[in-house]
Motif scaffolding. Sequence first.
Motif, PDB file in Angstrom:
ATOM      1  N   ARG A  27      -2.252  -9.351 -12.420  1.00 20.95           N
ATOM      2  CA  ARG A  27      -1.842  -7.945 -12.530  1.00 20.95           C
ATOM      3  C   ARG A  27      -1.266  -7.706 -13.903  1.00 20.95           C
ATOM      4  O   ARG A  27      -0.513  -8.541 -14.426  1.00 20.95           O
ATOM      5  N   SER A  28      -1.588  -6.568 -14.456  1.00 23.37           N
ATOM      6  CA  SER A  28      -1.091  -6.194 -15.770  1.00 23.37           C
ATOM      7  C   SER A  28       0.440  -6.228 -15.775  1.00 23.37           C
ATOM      8  O   SER A  28       1.088  -5.679 -14.882  1.00 23.37           O
ATOM      9  N   GLY A  29       1.002  -6.906 -16.780  1.00 28.88           N
ATOM     10  CA  GLY A  29       2.453  -6.991 -16.896  1.00 28.88           C
ATOM     11  C   GLY A  29       3.080  -8.147 -16.149  1.00 28.88           C
ATOM     12  O   GLY A  29       4.294  -8.345 -16.218  1.00 28.88           O
ATOM     13  N   TYR A  30       2.283  -8.915 -15.432  1.00 35.47           N
ATOM     14  CA  TYR A  30       2.788 -10.054 -14.662  1.00 35.47           C
ATOM     15  C   TYR A  30       1.956 -11.292 -14.986  1.00 35.47           C
ATOM     16  O   TYR A  30       1.032 -11.646 -14.244  1.00 35.47           O
ATOM     17  N   PRO A  31       2.281 -11.954 -16.082  1.00 33.18           N
ATOM     18  CA  PRO A  31       1.483 -13.120 -16.474  1.00 33.18           C
ATOM     19  C   PRO A  31       1.589 -14.245 -15.448  1.00 33.18           C
ATOM     20  O   PRO A  31       2.606 -14.381 -14.762  1.00 33.18           O
ATOM     21  N   ILE A  32       0.530 -15.010 -15.362  1.00 36.25           N
ATOM     22  CA  ILE A  32       0.513 -16.174 -14.469  1.00 36.25           C
ATOM     23  C   ILE A  32       0.942 -17.374 -15.313  1.00 36.25           C
ATOM     24  O   ILE A  32       0.177 -17.868 -16.143  1.00 36.25           O
ATOM     25  N   GLU A  33       2.163 -17.794 -15.106  1.00 35.64           N
ATOM     26  CA  GLU A  33       2.735 -18.874 -15.911  1.00 35.64           C
ATOM     27  C   GLU A  33       2.491 -20.213 -15.254  1.00 35.64           C
ATOM     28  O   GLU A  33       2.622 -20.363 -14.034  1.00 35.64           O
ATOM     29  N   SER A  34       2.147 -21.189 -16.074  1.00 36.81           N
ATOM     30  CA  SER A  34       1.799 -22.516 -15.549  1.00 36.81           C
ATOM     31  C   SER A  34       2.969 -23.162 -14.815  1.00 36.81           C
ATOM     32  O   SER A  34       2.757 -23.871 -13.830  1.00 36.81           O
ATOM     33  N   ASP A  35       4.221 -22.906 -15.253  1.00 30.25           N
ATOM     34  CA  ASP A  35       5.351 -23.509 -14.544  1.00 30.25           C
ATOM     35  C   ASP A  35       5.507 -22.926 -13.143  1.00 30.25           C
ATOM     36  O   ASP A  35       5.875 -23.636 -12.200  1.00 30.25           O
ATOM     37  N   THR A  36       5.217 -21.648 -12.975  1.00 30.64           N
ATOM     38  CA  THR A  36       5.277 -21.034 -11.645  1.00 30.64           C
ATOM     39  C   THR A  36       4.188 -21.607 -10.746  1.00 30.64           C
ATOM     40  O   THR A  36       4.442 -21.927  -9.578  1.00 30.64           O
ATOM     41  N   ILE A  37       2.981 -21.754 -11.281  1.00 32.52           N
ATOM     42  CA  ILE A  37       1.885 -22.362 -10.509  1.00 32.52           C
ATOM     43  C   ILE A  37       2.252 -23.790 -10.128  1.00 32.52           C
ATOM     44  O   ILE A  37       2.015 -24.225  -8.995  1.00 32.52           O
ATOM     45  N   ALA A  38       2.859 -24.531 -11.052  1.00 34.85           N
ATOM     46  CA  ALA A  38       3.256 -25.914 -10.771  1.00 34.85           C
ATOM     47  C   ALA A  38       4.266 -25.973  -9.627  1.00 34.85           C
ATOM     48  O   ALA A  38       4.184 -26.866  -8.765  1.00 34.85           O
ATOM     49  N   LEU A  47     -11.277 -11.340 -11.278  1.00 32.15           N
ATOM     50  CA  LEU A  47     -11.559  -9.952 -10.914  1.00 32.15           C
ATOM     51  C   LEU A  47     -11.089  -9.036 -12.028  1.00 32.15           C
ATOM     52  O   LEU A  47     -10.051  -9.281 -12.654  1.00 32.15           O
ATOM     53  N   GLN A  48     -11.833  -7.976 -12.253  1.00 39.71           N
ATOM     54  CA  GLN A  48     -11.430  -6.958 -13.228  1.00 39.71           C
ATOM     55  C   GLN A  48     -10.687  -5.853 -12.478  1.00 39.71           C
ATOM     56  O   GLN A  48     -11.298  -5.056 -11.780  1.00 39.71           O
ATOM     57  N   ILE A  49      -9.387  -5.837 -12.630  1.00 41.33           N
ATOM     58  CA  ILE A  49      -8.542  -4.891 -11.912  1.00 41.33           C
ATOM     59  C   ILE A  49      -7.985  -3.875 -12.912  1.00 41.33           C
ATOM     60  O   ILE A  49      -7.412  -4.266 -13.937  1.00 41.33           O
ATOM     61  N   PRO A  50      -8.131  -2.587 -12.637  1.00 39.00           N
ATOM     62  CA  PRO A  50      -7.549  -1.605 -13.557  1.00 39.00           C
ATOM     63  C   PRO A  50      -6.027  -1.748 -13.602  1.00 39.00           C
ATOM     64  O   PRO A  50      -5.406  -2.079 -12.589  1.00 39.00           O
ATOM     65  N   ALA A  79       0.829  -1.219   0.000  1.00 40.55           N
ATOM     66  CA  ALA A  79       0.000   0.000   0.000  1.00 40.55           C
ATOM     67  C   ALA A  79       0.858   1.261   0.000  1.00 40.55           C
ATOM     68  O   ALA A  79       0.698   2.142   0.825  1.00 40.55           O
ATOM     69  N   ASP A  80       1.744   1.352  -0.977  1.00 43.79           N
ATOM     70  CA  ASP A  80       2.739   2.417  -0.978  1.00 43.79           C
ATOM     71  C   ASP A  80       2.695   3.257  -2.251  1.00 43.79           C
ATOM     72  O   ASP A  80       3.662   3.253  -3.008  1.00 43.79           O
ATOM     73  N   PRO A  81       1.639   4.029  -2.489  1.00 45.35           N
ATOM     74  CA  PRO A  81       0.368   4.148  -1.769  1.00 45.35           C
ATOM     75  C   PRO A  81      -0.658   3.157  -2.318  1.00 45.35           C
ATOM     76  O   PRO A  81      -0.476   2.586  -3.391  1.00 45.35           O
ATOM     77  N   PRO A  82      -1.777   2.967  -1.588  1.00 46.24           N
ATOM     78  CA  PRO A  82      -2.839   2.114  -2.109  1.00 46.24           C
ATOM     79  C   PRO A  82      -3.513   2.783  -3.308  1.00 46.24           C
ATOM     80  O   PRO A  82      -3.696   3.997  -3.325  1.00 46.24           O
ATOM     81  N   THR A  83      -3.862   1.973  -4.297  1.00 44.00           N
ATOM     82  CA  THR A  83      -4.374   2.491  -5.565  1.00 44.00           C
ATOM     83  C   THR A  83      -5.830   2.090  -5.807  1.00 44.00           C
ATOM     84  O   THR A  83      -6.414   1.323  -5.037  1.00 44.00           O
ATOM     85  N   GLN A  84      -6.351   2.569  -6.931  1.00 41.31           N
ATOM     86  CA  GLN A  84      -7.677   2.141  -7.374  1.00 41.31           C
ATOM     87  C   GLN A  84      -7.679   0.635  -7.627  1.00 41.31           C
ATOM     88  O   GLN A  84      -8.707  -0.026  -7.472  1.00 41.31           O
ATOM     89  N   GLY A  85      -6.537   0.080  -7.997  1.00 42.46           N
ATOM     90  CA  GLY A  85      -6.421  -1.371  -8.168  1.00 42.46           C
ATOM     91  C   GLY A  85      -6.639  -2.111  -6.864  1.00 42.46           C
ATOM     92  O   GLY A  85      -7.348  -3.122  -6.817  1.00 42.46           O
ATOM     93  N   HIS A  86      -6.030  -1.626  -5.782  1.00 38.93           N
ATOM     94  CA  HIS A  86      -6.253  -2.225  -4.466  1.00 38.93           C
ATOM     95  C   HIS A  86      -7.741  -2.182  -4.112  1.00 38.93           C
ATOM     96  O   HIS A  86      -8.303  -3.153  -3.594  1.00 38.93           O
ATOM     97  N   GLN A  87      -8.378  -1.047  -4.391  1.00 37.44           N
ATOM     98  CA  GLN A  87      -9.794  -0.900  -4.057  1.00 37.44           C
ATOM     99  C   GLN A  87     -10.650  -1.880  -4.856  1.00 37.44           C
ATOM    100  O   GLN A  87     -11.577  -2.487  -4.320  1.00 37.44           O
ATOM    101  N   ALA A  88     -10.328  -2.071  -6.133  1.00 37.57           N
ATOM    102  CA  ALA A  88     -11.072  -3.025  -6.961  1.00 37.57           C
ATOM    103  C   ALA A  88     -10.893  -4.449  -6.440  1.00 37.57           C
ATOM    104  O   ALA A  88     -11.851  -5.235  -6.413  1.00 37.57           O
ATOM    105  N   ILE A  89      -9.693  -4.785  -6.015  1.00 35.45           N
ATOM    106  CA  ILE A  89      -9.449  -6.110  -5.439  1.00 35.45           C
ATOM    107  C   ILE A  89     -10.295  -6.298  -4.191  1.00 35.45           C
ATOM    108  O   ILE A  89     -10.971  -7.316  -4.027  1.00 35.45           O
ATOM    109  N   LEU A  90     -10.274  -5.315  -3.303  1.00 37.64           N
ATOM    110  CA  LEU A  90     -11.023  -5.428  -2.048  1.00 37.64           C
ATOM    111  C   LEU A  90     -12.524  -5.531  -2.290  1.00 37.64           C
ATOM    112  O   LEU A  90     -13.213  -6.333  -1.639  1.00 37.64           O
ATOM    113  N   LYS A  91     -13.038  -4.756  -3.221  1.00 35.58           N
ATOM    114  CA  LYS A  91     -14.465  -4.841  -3.535  1.00 35.58           C
ATOM    115  C   LYS A  91     -14.805  -6.219  -4.089  1.00 35.58           C
ATOM    116  O   LYS A  91     -15.795  -6.842  -3.682  1.00 35.58           O
TER     117      LYS A  91
END
Length: 191
Positions: free
Chosen positions: A127-138, A152-155, A10-22
């Motif tokens: 998060r935009s710019g940080y793809p969720i790769e299957s090898d990392t999940i594995a 979730l739709q996060i800006p 939260a440095d600082p908290p953004t509209q993205g944080h708010q969308a996640i929380l909602k």
Amino acid sequence: MTIALFGTSADPPTQGHQAILKGLAQQYDGVAVWASNNPFKNHQTSLEHRLVMLQLLIQPLQPDYPHLGLYPQLGYSRSLDSVRAARQYWPHEPFMLVVGSDLIRQMPKWYRIQTLFEETDLLVVPRSGYPIESDTIAILQELGAKVAIADLQIPPVSSTAYRERQESQVIAPPIQDYIYRQQLYSSIQVG
């Protein structure tokens, strides 16, 4: 009853944080949020200021989502410590630890990660710019994680964009006002 646990810099908290929380508040029976010092990051302002800004962020959501709350007492640098502290409030409920996709590659290096995965399931927020790769999940699954991907739709905003490029539209006006009054992020011309 499942409790979503969302620690953030939260440095600082953004509209993205708010969308996640909602989004979390719409899906889970309880949502606990806190600010903490991430040992993998350099923070630009004090934890005390970040907690105030996080409270300003969640205040407008709380009338519709009273089960969403700020829990500064969960703000440990290690997620395992935060999860264990949360047990004092919810001794029997299952937990869903919420992390952004920007953090999942570093998770295998987290303190006692296998023990953490024994005590909570994992929800990854894209998060935009940080793809969720299957090898990392594995890799996380091999360490014992039960992983879900948040729908979730996060800006596409970030705290870094605010700090480095003065993108003030990424934060809510009450937080912008607080930053201005407290003269935080001094390299940013606010107002």
